[in-house]
Design an enzyme around this catalytic site. Structure first.
Site, mmCIF file in Angstrom:
data_model
loop_
_atom_site.group_PDB
_atom_site.id
_atom_site.type_symbol
_atom_site.label_atom_id
_atom_site.label_comp_id
_atom_site.label_asym_id
_atom_site.label_seq_id
_atom_site.Cartn_x
_atom_site.Cartn_y
_atom_site.Cartn_z
ATOM 1 N N LYS A 68 0.722 -1.341 -0.072
ATOM 2 C CA LYS A 68 -0.049 -0.029 0.049
ATOM 3 C C LYS A 68 0.933 1.194 -0.047
ATOM 4 O O LYS A 68 0.451 2.277 -0.686
ATOM 5 C CB LYS A 68 -0.998 -0.029 1.058
ATOM 6 C CG LYS A 68 -1.877 -1.281 1.237
ATOM 7 C CD LYS A 68 -2.881 -1.077 2.146
ATOM 8 C CE LYS A 68 -2.375 -1.300 3.529
ATOM 9 N NZ LYS A 68 -1.866 -2.819 3.731
ATOM 10 N N THR A 69 1.735 1.358 0.826
ATOM 11 C CA THR A 69 2.921 2.717 0.928
ATOM 12 C C THR A 69 3.523 2.566 -0.379
ATOM 13 O O THR A 69 3.580 3.828 -1.000
ATOM 14 C CB THR A 69 3.715 2.384 1.949
ATOM 15 O OG1 THR A 69 3.099 2.161 3.288
ATOM 16 C CG2 THR A 69 4.795 3.588 1.962
ATOM 17 N N ASP A 113 -1.504 6.659 6.149
ATOM 18 C CA ASP A 113 -1.506 5.440 6.308
ATOM 19 C C ASP A 113 -2.711 5.170 7.856
ATOM 20 O O ASP A 113 -2.900 6.145 8.638
ATOM 21 C CB ASP A 113 -0.344 5.058 6.777
ATOM 22 C CG ASP A 113 -0.179 3.467 6.849
ATOM 23 O OD1 ASP A 113 -0.737 2.725 6.372
ATOM 24 O OD2 ASP A 113 0.974 2.942 7.388
ATOM 25 N N THR A 162 -5.854 -1.261 7.140
ATOM 26 C CA THR A 162 -5.584 -2.780 7.260
ATOM 27 C C THR A 162 -7.206 -3.237 7.737
ATOM 28 O O THR A 162 -7.246 -4.339 7.660
ATOM 29 C CB THR A 162 -4.729 -3.079 8.403
ATOM 30 O OG1 THR A 162 -4.809 -2.446 9.664
ATOM 31 C CG2 THR A 162 -3.095 -3.015 7.928
ATOM 32 N N ARG A 221 6.607 -8.002 1.698
ATOM 33 C CA ARG A 221 7.712 -7.424 2.881
ATOM 34 C C ARG A 221 8.381 -8.795 3.690
ATOM 35 O O ARG A 221 9.279 -8.478 3.827
ATOM 36 C CB ARG A 221 6.683 -6.697 3.931
ATOM 37 C CG ARG A 221 7.619 -6.110 4.910
ATOM 38 C CD ARG A 221 6.703 -5.340 6.083
ATOM 39 N NE ARG A 221 6.173 -4.204 5.318
ATOM 40 C CZ ARG A 221 4.989 -3.526 6.127
ATOM 41 N NH1 ARG A 221 4.693 -3.858 6.833
ATOM 42 N NH2 ARG A 221 4.581 -2.472 5.419
#
Length: 352
Positions: A68-69, A113, A162, A221
Site C-alpha cells: 500500500k505504501t 496510513d 488494514t 515485505r
C-alpha cells in the site's frame, strides 16, 4: 542518487528501513502482483495526466506488507508530484490535519496510513477537504468562535487501511477509486525475491527463490526480509549463493518452517493442541498459555493460521483443524470436539 546507490549506502549504514525503501519499485510497470489493481490504477492515473489535473482520491485496503505504501509512492511518481506521508494515529486533533492540509502544494499526494485510526474531529474536517478542497478553521471558543474558510489547492489523498470495515461510509464514499490488496501467490513472490536479490547483488538460484517465496506468508515485505536474512546466512556459513538447501537451513535457524509459520504461530498451535486437546478454548486463555498479549495473538498469529486452514474461530472459542495436528506431527485425541477430560483446557473454554 540512483536506487542502486541508495541501496548500497543503506547496506553500508546497516539501515534496514532504508534497505526496504530502496527495494520498493518506483514505477507502476515495475510493481509485481495485484494485476487488477495495477490495471485499474493505471487507467485512473493516465486519464488524470491526460486531463492535466490531479488524480482522484485513492483508498487502498489490505493486510500489512502487501504494497500500500509502495503504491502511494508510485502514484506520486506517475503524476510527477511530491508526496507527504503521515498516519491516522498521528492526527489526533482537527488542528493537526488543518496544518498538514494548509501546507500542501497543488497536485501533491498526501498518504494517510492507517486512516481508520484518525480522530473523529479530524475525520469530519477531511470530508470537506476531500470534496470541496476547503477547510473551516475555528478561531476562538464558545459563542465568540468564528469559522474562517481556508481554500486548499487540489491534491490527491491516498488512504491506506488494514481494517476497511472500520471506515465510516461518508469517508469511504469520498474516495474516487478503492482497491483491495490480495495476498500474493508463490509465483509472484518468487518474482519479488528474484528482483530484490538482483538489486542486493545476491546470487540466488531458482530453487532458492522458490524456497524463500514459499515461506513468505503471501507477503512481499516478509519475502524481502527473509531474503536478507538468508543472504546473511549464505555469506557467513555458505559460499554466498542462495540455493534451496542454504535457504532451508537459514530459515530453520530463524525458526520459519516450510509453511511460513514462525515461533509465535507454532506456540499458539502447540498450546492449543497439547494443553487444550485442540480446543475449543477462549482467546484470553490461549494468550496466557503462550505468554503473549491477547491482541498479539489475535492480530499477528491468528489471521495467518486461519488462512492456512490450521485454526478456526467458533462461537465457543478457538479450535484446531486436522491439518494443524498433521503439521505438528501430533495425533488428535479420540474425542476431538473438546479438550481432554480433566485437562487444563477445562477452564476458560468459553472465554472471549
Amino acid at each position: 542518487m540512483s536506487s542502486e546507490e541508495r541501496l548500497v549506502d543503506a547496506e553500508v549504514d546497516g539501515d534496514e528501513q532504508a534497505v526496504e525503501a530502496a527495494l520498493r519499485p518506483k514505477q507502476l510497470g515495475e510493481f509485481i502482483g495485484q494485476p487488477k489493481v495495477r490495471e485499474q490504477l493505471d487507467l485512473v492515473l493516465r486519464a488524470a495526466r491526460a486531463r492535466g489535473g490531479t488524480a482522484d482520491h485513492v483508498l487502498l485496503s489490505g493486510a500489512p506488507g502487501l504494497g500500500k505504501t509502495t503504491l502511494s509512492m508510485i502514484i506520486a511518481a506517475e503524476m510527477g508530484a511530491p508526496i507527504r506521508i503521515t498516519s491516522g494515529p498521528a492526527i489526533q486533533h482537527a488542528g493537526d490535519l488543518a496544518a498538514i492540509l494548509s501546507s500542501l502544494q497543488e497536485g501533491e499526494v498526501l498518504f494517510l496510513d492507517e486512516i481508520h485510526r484518525m480522530s473523529r474531529p479530524a475525520e469530519e474536517m477531511l470530508y470537506m477537504a476531500m470534496e470541496d478542497f476547503r477547510v473551516d478553521v475555528i478561531v476562538g471558543k464558545g459563542p465568540g468562535a468564528t469559522a474562517i474558510p481556508l481554500e486548499l489547492p487540489p491534491f490527491t489523498l491516498v488512504g491506506a487501511t488494514t481494517r476497511a470495515g472500520l471506515l465510516p461510509p461518508p469517508l469511504r464514499d469520498r474516495f474516487g477509486f478503492t482497491a483491495h490488496m490480495e495476498f500474493y501467490e508463490p509465483a509472484e513472490l518468487e518474482q519479488v525475491v528474484r528482483r530484490s536479490a538482483e538489486l542486493l547483488e545476491v546470487r540466488t538460484d531458482p530453487e532458492g527463490a522458490v524456497e524463500i517465496a514459499g515461506r513468505s506468508r503471501g507477503t512481499p515485505r516478509i519475502a524481502n526480509r527473509l531474503l536478507r536474512r538468508v543472504r546473511d546466512y549464505a555469506q557467513v556459513k555458505a559460499d554466498g549463493v542462495i540455493t534451496r538447501a542454504v535457504a532451508g537451513a537459514a530459515l530453520e535457524v530463524y525458526e520459519v518452517d516450510g509453511r511460513g509459520l514462525d515461533r509465535l504461530d507454532r506456540a499458539v498451535l502447540g498450546s492449543l493442541l497439547k494443553l487444550f486437546g485442540g480446543g475449543p478454548v477462549g482467546l484470553s486463555t490461549l494468550a496466557v498459555a503462550v505468554g503473549e498479549e491477547r491482541e498479539t495473538v489475535e492480530e499477528v498469529a491468528e489471521p495467518f493460521l486461519v488462512r492456512e486452514g490450521l485454526l478456526a474461530r467458533t462461537p465457543r472459542g478457538r479450535v484446531a483443524t486436522p491439518a494443524a495436528w498433521a503439521h505438528l506431527g501430533l495425533t488428535p485425541p479420540q474425542q476431538s470436539s473438546g479438550p481432554v477430560s480433566g485437562g487444563p483446557g477445562q477452564q476458560g473454554l468459553f472465554g472471549a
